[in-house]
Every structure is written in structure tokens, then in C-alpha cells.
Design a protein around this motif. Structure first.
Motif, PDB file in Angstrom:
ATOM      1  N   CYS A 153       1.045   4.572  -0.519  1.00 27.00           N
ATOM      2  CA  CYS A 153       0.434   4.623   0.423  1.00 27.00           C
ATOM      3  C   CYS A 153       2.284   3.819   0.375  1.00 27.00           C
ATOM      4  O   CYS A 153       2.944   3.311   0.132  1.00 27.00           O
ATOM      5  CB  CYS A 153      -0.299   2.898   1.024  1.00 27.00           C
ATOM      6  N   SER A 154       2.491   5.073   1.969  1.00 17.57           N
ATOM      7  CA  SER A 154       4.310   4.713   2.181  1.00 17.57           C
ATOM      8  C   SER A 154       4.469   3.067   2.408  1.00 17.57           C
ATOM      9  O   SER A 154       5.034   2.636   2.357  1.00 17.57           O
ATOM     10  CB  SER A 154       4.141   5.408   3.653  1.00 17.57           C
ATOM     11  N   SER A 155       3.560   2.235   2.934  1.00 11.53           N
ATOM     12  CA  SER A 155       3.784   0.954   3.290  1.00 11.53           C
ATOM     13  C   SER A 155       3.504  -0.393   2.153  1.00 11.53           C
ATOM     14  O   SER A 155       4.693  -0.426   2.218  1.00 11.53           O
ATOM     15  CB  SER A 155       2.669   0.287   4.791  1.00 11.53           C
ATOM     16  N   CYS A 156       2.651  -0.094   1.458  1.00  8.47           N
ATOM     17  CA  CYS A 156       2.552  -0.870   0.117  1.00  8.47           C
ATOM     18  C   CYS A 156       2.586  -0.711  -0.980  1.00  8.47           C
ATOM     19  O   CYS A 156       2.657  -1.395  -2.100  1.00  8.47           O
ATOM     20  CB  CYS A 156       1.344  -1.787   0.761  1.00  8.47           C
ATOM     21  N   CYS A 307      -3.837  -2.894   2.596  1.00 10.58           N
ATOM     22  CA  CYS A 307      -3.074  -3.477   3.782  1.00 10.58           C
ATOM     23  C   CYS A 307      -3.233  -2.857   5.047  1.00 10.58           C
ATOM     24  O   CYS A 307      -2.662  -3.543   5.716  1.00 10.58           O
ATOM     25  CB  CYS A 307      -1.853  -2.934   2.819  1.00 10.58           C
ATOM     26  N   LYS A 309      -2.273  -0.912   6.722  1.00 10.42           N
ATOM     27  CA  LYS A 309      -1.845   0.031   7.671  1.00 10.42           C
ATOM     28  C   LYS A 309      -1.949   0.865   7.623  1.00 10.42           C
ATOM     29  O   LYS A 309      -2.287   2.217   7.457  1.00 10.42           O
ATOM     30  CB  LYS A 309      -0.291  -0.426   7.437  1.00 10.42           C
ATOM     31  N   PHE A 311      -0.571   4.753   7.218  1.00 12.50           N
ATOM     32  CA  PHE A 311       0.467   5.685   5.805  1.00 12.50           C
ATOM     33  C   PHE A 311       0.371   6.472   5.765  1.00 12.50           C
ATOM     34  O   PHE A 311      -0.476   7.370   6.692  1.00 12.50           O
ATOM     35  CB  PHE A 311       0.303   4.660   5.042  1.00 12.50           C
TER      36      PHE A 311
END
Ligand SMILES: [Zn+2]
Ligand SMILES: [Zn+2]
Length: 363
Positions: A153-156, A307, A309, A311
Motif C-alpha cells: 500500500c502506498s500509504s502505509c 490503514c 486509505k 492507495f
């Protein structure tokens, strides 16, 4: 992929409402759901195209190098290099100011396909490597470690699995008309994927098989399990659907389960191995979103449950959590290239091949 409203694909009909006469000959124009994975696989599912890109990652730039590595007929190689240049994956550059001859270099979009290759490779390493183990070991130069790329995931930056992600329509959701030739095009002989070097990416692409098999896998991720549903979603002939389902069961991607006794009926569910294709598929989706989506944007938006979000799938190193790129990755070959008739064409930072190399892989 799937959206809420109007999951209908239609074959264009004549004014009288009957199928156009061309339908039977496979020339009917077909509307298909916009899907960045399908667009990316449209490029990679041609075995020759895939092999040419792979050799470029191994450092091939010149026509004769591609030709001697892959043993392709000259006309086929010319056609594939031309197509890849038109698709913006290669650009041509003169050998020198005075030379008329050109080299084929990967563009930014070509280089960015590399993480998709690694995601496909990881799947092949996990499920399809023979007793000798995976053909390649990866060394991430950024952290100087043996590395196992993961789709995250690009967020977490945590690994994403099918269970831990949800999806919804993005701004590019909808339908496009597919050129009949593209839909009807026969896939190249899947065994061609295995030409040259042993490769977990080849093994995976051969397993995914043709475009129909991939579309069935995609529908399975979206919850279609039954024959009738798959048939109406995909507008696929029942003999082709039966054939592809049987193949996907044989290869272990789908499992067939009885859900009704009288009359006896079966449904098809992704096995653990099938579910593990999620990572490679969303890695290809990210590339397709970036390079092939229309002006409206991505057809599908993913949300990571862990998370909360939205992503973009990223392929990162499991050790340092940095995104992987071709210029940062070295290889150790777990085979001797001479055994496969392919001259070794190591990339600029590749580790020299060693026969039966014994590797110290960190835990
Ligand atoms: Zn996340
Ligand atoms: Zn690393």
C-alpha cells in the motif's frame, strides 16, 4: 473492473435487434469494462513481446542481441520492436552520431514495467519454482540485501492481499468498444513464454494464459463464481468458458465445488494460489493506470482496509521498504545460461553467473 450500476456488456445489434451478421464470425464490436489490468496484459500476454522486454532488462539493446538471445525470426522481432516503440516502451537511439543503426532503449514507461515483472516473478517463485528453487535471486543495491519484493500500500507500506483491500469505481470507470480483432486475436502459443532463460515471470504468464483466462480470474476476484454469471459478465461462448475453467482448475488457480445436488451444479473459487495473483494483478493495474488510462483517470480505486486509505499499489523491497527499480537491482542466476542456449547478457550491475551458486539468503 466491476462497478455498481450497469454491469452490462453488449454486443452491438442490428436495428431489428438481432445480432449483427458478423457476430458469428467473431467480428462483432464488443463493449468491455475499462480495466487497467486488461490493458497492461494486452501488452504482456503476447509471449514474444514479453520476452523482448525481459531481455531489455537483462541489458539487451541491439537487434542482434535480442535475436541471438531469443532465436526469434527476424520479421517477428522487427514487428515486435516496432510495436513496442509505437507503444512508447522503447525509444530508438543511434549507435553513434555517424551510425545509421539504432539501439532500442527502455523509456520511462518501459522501465516502470519492471516492478510488474518482479511481482509476477515473486508469484512464480512461490508457487511454480521446481525442486532447484527460483531461477533468480534478487539483490537490492539500495540496502545491499537479498530482497523479496512485495506489493504494498502506498500509504502505509504494508503488504496488500485481496482480503485486505476493497475497491470502487474511479473516474475512468465505464465501457469502451474493443476492436474485434483484439478480442478475437488468438494468443501466442503459451509454451513460447518458456523460451530461453528459466524465468518465474514466464511461468506465471504461462499459467495466467490467454486473455480469456485472465478475465475469468479477474471476475473471480470480483465475486463471480458460477458458470452462468461468468458467461453473462464476459459474453463468452460456453465452450470457451468450459475449456478455460477446466484449465484454471487443472493449474490450481480455481477449485471446483458442488453447491447443489439436484441437478448437480458447481461453482469456481480462487484457491490460495489463485488469491496470491492479486499482488501481480494490482501491480499491473497501477502501471496501466499511469500509462494507459484515458484522460478521465483510473477505472478503479483501491482502499486498504488496514490503514483505511486509498492507495496505489507499490512494489517495494521487503528489507528497506523502498520501491524497487531496475537500476537498483542485481541478480544471481541460479542456473547456467549456457544450458539454455541463451548467451548471458547481464545488466550493468548484474552479479556474474555461477554454476550451482550456493547463496546465503538471510532469514
Ligand atoms: Zn495501507
Ligand atoms: Zn532494499
Amino acid at each position: 473492473m466491476r462497478g455498481g450500476a450497469g454491469r452490462k456488456r453488449s454486443i452491438q445489434t442490428t436495428a431489428a435487434g438481432r445480432s449483427a451478421p458478423g457476430a458469428r464470425r467473431g467480428t462483432a464490436r464488443v463493449r468491455e469494462r475499462n480495466c487497467s489490468v486488461a490493458r497492461t496484459l494486452g501488452i504482456l500476454s503476447d509471449a514474444w513481446t514479453f520476452l523482448v522486454i525481459r531481455e531489455a532488462y537483462f541489458g539487451a539493446k541491439r537487434f542482434e542481441t535480442f535475436r541471438s538471445s531469443l532465436g526469434l525470426p527476424r520479421a517477428t522481432l522487427i514487428e515486435r520492436l516496432k510495436r513496442l516503440t509505437e507503444q512508447g516502451i522503447f525509444r530508438q537511439e543511434r549507435y553513434s552520431e555517424t551510425s545509421q543503426r539504432v539501439e532500442y532503449r527502455l523509456t520511462e514507461s518501459g522501465l516502470e514495467l519492471y516492478p510488474c515483472f518482479l511481482a509476477l516473478m515473486q508469484f512464480g517463485d512461490r508457487w511454480l519454482a521446481g525442486p532447484k528453487g527460483p531461477p533468480l535471486r534478487l539483490i537490492h543495491h539500495t540496502c545491499n540485501s537479498m530482497c523479496r519484493p512485495i506489493v504494498a500500500c502506498s500509504s502505509c507500506l504494508e503488504e496488500v492481499t485481496a482480503r485486505r483491500a476493497t475497491y470502487r469505481d474511479g473516474p475512468g470507470a465505464g465501457f469502451s468498444t474493443i476492436a474485434p480483432a483484439r478480442r478475437a486475436r488468438r494468443s501466442s502459443d503459451p509454451s513460447q513464454f518458456l523460451r530461453g532463460r528459466p524465468s518465474s515471470v514466464s511461468n506465471t504468464l504461462q499459467l495466467i494464459g490467454d486473455r480469456w483466462s485472465f478475465l475469468i480470474i479477474r471476475e473471480a476476484f470480483l465475486g463471480s463464481r458460477r458458470f452462468d454469471r461468468l458467461q453473462s459478465e464476459l459474453k463468452i461462448a460456453s465452450n470457451i468458458l468450459s475449456d478455460r475453467l477446466a484449465r484454471l482448475v487443472t493449474t490450481g488457480i480455481l477449485a471446483r465445488r458442488r453447491y447443489q445436488n439436484q441437478p448437480e451444479r458447481f461453482e469456481y473459487r480462487l484457491t490460495d494460489m489463485g488469491k496470491d495473483l492479486y499482488g501481480p494483478l494490482i501491480a499491473m493495474m497501477a502501471w496501466g493506470d499511469r500509462w494507459l488510462a484515458g484522460p478521465k483517470g483510473p477505472p478503479l480505486i483501491l482502499t486498504h482496509r488496514d490503514c483505511g486509505k486509498d492507495f496505489t499499489p507499490l512494489v517495494i523491497c521487503d528489507r528497506c521498504r523502498k520501491p524497487v527499480a531496475s537500476h537498483d537491482m542485481g541478480y544471481q542466476l541460479n542456473y547456467d545460461p549456457q544450458d539454455f542456449g541463451a548467451p548471458d547478457v547481464p545488466g550493468p550491475r548484474a552479479v556474474p553467473a555461477r554454476r550451482k551458486a550456493r547463496l546465503n539468503v538471510p532469514p
